[in-house]
Scaffold this active site. Structure first.
Site, PDB file in Angstrom:
ATOM      1  N   LYS A 113      67.874 -21.910 -36.916  1.00 53.96           N
ATOM      2  CA  LYS A 113      68.325 -23.206 -37.462  1.00 53.96           C
ATOM      3  C   LYS A 113      69.832 -23.184 -37.587  1.00 53.96           C
ATOM      4  CE  LYS A 113      66.224 -26.875 -39.279  1.00 53.96           C
ATOM      5  NZ  LYS A 113      64.871 -27.215 -38.842  1.00 53.96           N
ATOM      6  N   GLY A 230      63.735 -41.657 -41.926  1.00 53.32           N
ATOM      7  CA  GLY A 230      64.395 -41.114 -40.742  1.00 53.32           C
ATOM      8  C   GLY A 230      63.401 -41.059 -39.589  1.00 53.32           C
TER       9      GLY A 230
HETATM   10  N1  GLU Z   1      64.405 -29.880 -36.227  1.00 48.38           N
HETATM   11  C1  GLU Z   1      63.025 -29.971 -35.893  1.00 48.38           C
HETATM   12  C2  GLU Z   1      62.198 -29.109 -36.817  1.00 48.38           C
HETATM   13  O1  GLU Z   1      62.599 -28.797 -37.902  1.00 48.38           O
HETATM   14  C3  GLU Z   1      62.751 -29.705 -34.432  1.00 48.38           C
HETATM   15  C4  GLU Z   1      63.101 -28.350 -33.940  1.00 48.38           C
HETATM   16  C5  GLU Z   1      63.014 -28.188 -32.417  1.00 48.38           C
HETATM   17  O2  GLU Z   1      62.553 -29.082 -31.755  1.00 48.38           O
HETATM   18  O3  GLU Z   1      63.428 -27.121 -31.972  1.00 48.38           O
HETATM   19  O4  GLU Z   1      61.076 -28.775 -36.515  1.00 48.38           O
END
Ligand code: GLU
Length: 426
Positions: A113, A230
């Site tokens: 992340k 969102g």
């Molecule tokens: N940000 C999204 C999540 O928390 C998607 C992550 C992604 O597609 O890699 O799952």
């Protein structure tokens, strides 16, 4: 010892400990290995602003685990109340949740992340300032990302636009004109996948549908409260509405509203487009967040940020199913209360895994250079989530544990197996 609740990484670690208890994992070294991210990169991002001044931002990329595949997870632009230090812990937690999410969803990826401490909704930046910020951040993390290493995606307040700029910057730095597999959540002309934009919300709706079937709740006429407006919660609302549900509550960063007679998603979306908020929607009443979350309904979709449902709110919650389309909305202290009240909580790592599952298929399409239709991609994702849901539901019934513990136990077990097969090098 960090207080649980205040620190998302402590919450994530507590959830891991619970899973290890269920699995009978007692090896402290192994538990620590599973808890800590492999690497956390903290970067300084200098940006020349339009007025000629330099502004320095802080960004992060946490790579939690890659035993099952390349690191995978979003990049958010946000300014949590706790400041930059809090954000570092938050990103660490979010990267761990991505590891468990890709694992329970059954896609061969790890967890990562990223974030920049900036809120483009609060502060007005020019298009070129935002582009400089994104591209400089991409440069700062370019050494550790890559199509086979770490594949970012959108998250809070980032979209296909930022993903394209990161892809383009990475490509320029690496001497390749087109490298779509370095990032997902791209616009379709940039090599994005159909269904990716609706994926998180659609996945949440699939999970809620499975949960409703298990407890015998008809979706036709079921009342839904959406927290957040969102990408994730809006599409969850749209698909649940298509399945027959009625939306009776909604919220965004400007406030929370209830209208018990129901609101049509397309009207709500239009109102939000025109007024910049859902607040003031005709016939609705403005309420506190606590009131929104504890309103009598059948399905609650926490689709905003972390740390929303604490013990007090859990005690007053009056729904039958919670589908967590946000990451980390429920505090560990609330889980046993909800379980006792027989509320089925479909945890974040499963309920919002539709996003990363279609991200995986976007990456596959980029790798093979062949592109698929909406229905095909959505069906692939549905199969992953249905399997994840029923694997976890069966385990939860068998062991008399809640769905979060069941999902975590399955996810952790798969990562441990991969880790043990690889061994430690050197
Ligand atoms: N940000 C999204 C999540 O928390 C998607 C992550 C992604 O597609 O890699 O799952």
């Amino acid at each position: 010892m960090v207080k649980f609740g205040a620190d998302p990484f402590a919450n994530a670690t507590k959830q891991l400990h619970d899973a290890c208890d269920i699995l009978g994992i007692k090896d402290e070294g192994l538990i620590k290995y599973l808890a800590m991210p492999n690497k956390v990169l903290r970067v300084k991002i200098p940006v020349r602003m339009d007025n000629g001044k330099i502004r320095v931002f802080t960004g992060f990329r946490s790579q939690h685990n890659n035993d099952r595949g390349p690191y995978k997870g979003g990049i958010r632009y946000f300014d949590p109340e706790g400041g930059v230090e809090y954000m570092e812990r938050e990103v660490m937690a979010l990267s761990a949740w991505m590891t468990w999410k890709t694992s329970i969803a059954g896609v061969p990826l790890g967890g990562g992340k990223g974030a920049i401490f900036v809120n483009p909704k609060k502060e007005k930046f020019s298009r070129i300032e935002m582009s400089r910020l994104t591209r400089r951040f991409a440069f700062m993390i370019s050494e550790i990302i890559g199509p086979q290493k770490d594949i970012p995606a959108p998250d809070v307040y980032t979209t296909g636009k930022e993903m394209t700029q990161i892809m383009d910057t990475y490509g320029k730095l690496n001497g390749v004109t087109h490298q779509p597999g370095v990032i997902t959540g791209k616009p379709i002309p940039m090599g994005g996948s159909l269904a990716r934009n609706v994926a998180t919300g659609l996945g949440t709706a699939y999970c809620v549908r499975e949960a409703a079937q298990e407890i015998g709740l008809p979706l036709r006429g079921a009342k839904v409260v959406l927290q957040g407006f969102g990408n994730a919660s809006t599409f969850a609302g749209e698909y649940l509405e298509k399945m027959g549900c009625i939306i009776i509550g909604a919220s965004d960063s400007k406030g929370d509203i209830i209208k018990t007679s129901g609101m049509k998603m397309k009207d709500l979306e239009k109102w939000k487009r025109n007024k910049g908020t859902v607040v003031g929607f005709p016939g609705s009443t403005k309420v506190t967040t606590e009131k929104l979350l504890t309103t009598k309904c059948d399905i609650l979709i926490p689709g905003a940020l972390e740390n929303q449902i604490n013990a007090k709110i859990a005690k007053n919650i009056q729904c039958k199913i919670i589908g967590e389309s946000a990451n980390g909305p429920t505090l560990p202290e609330a889980d046993p209360i909800l379980y006792k009240k027989k509320v089925v909580v479909v945890p974040d790592i499963l309920a919002n895994a539709g996003g990363v599952t279609i991200s995986y298929y976007e990456w596959v399409q980029n790798n093979i250079g062949q592109y698929w239709g909406f229905v095909h991609v959505a069906k692939l994702m549905e199969d992953h989530l249905i399997k994840g849901f029923h694997d976890a539901y069966d385990l939860a019934e068998k062991k008399k544990i809640d769905m979060r513990r069941a999902c975590m136990a399955i996810a952790v077990k798969r990562v441990v197996e991969a880790f043990e097969m690889r061994g430690i090098w050197p």
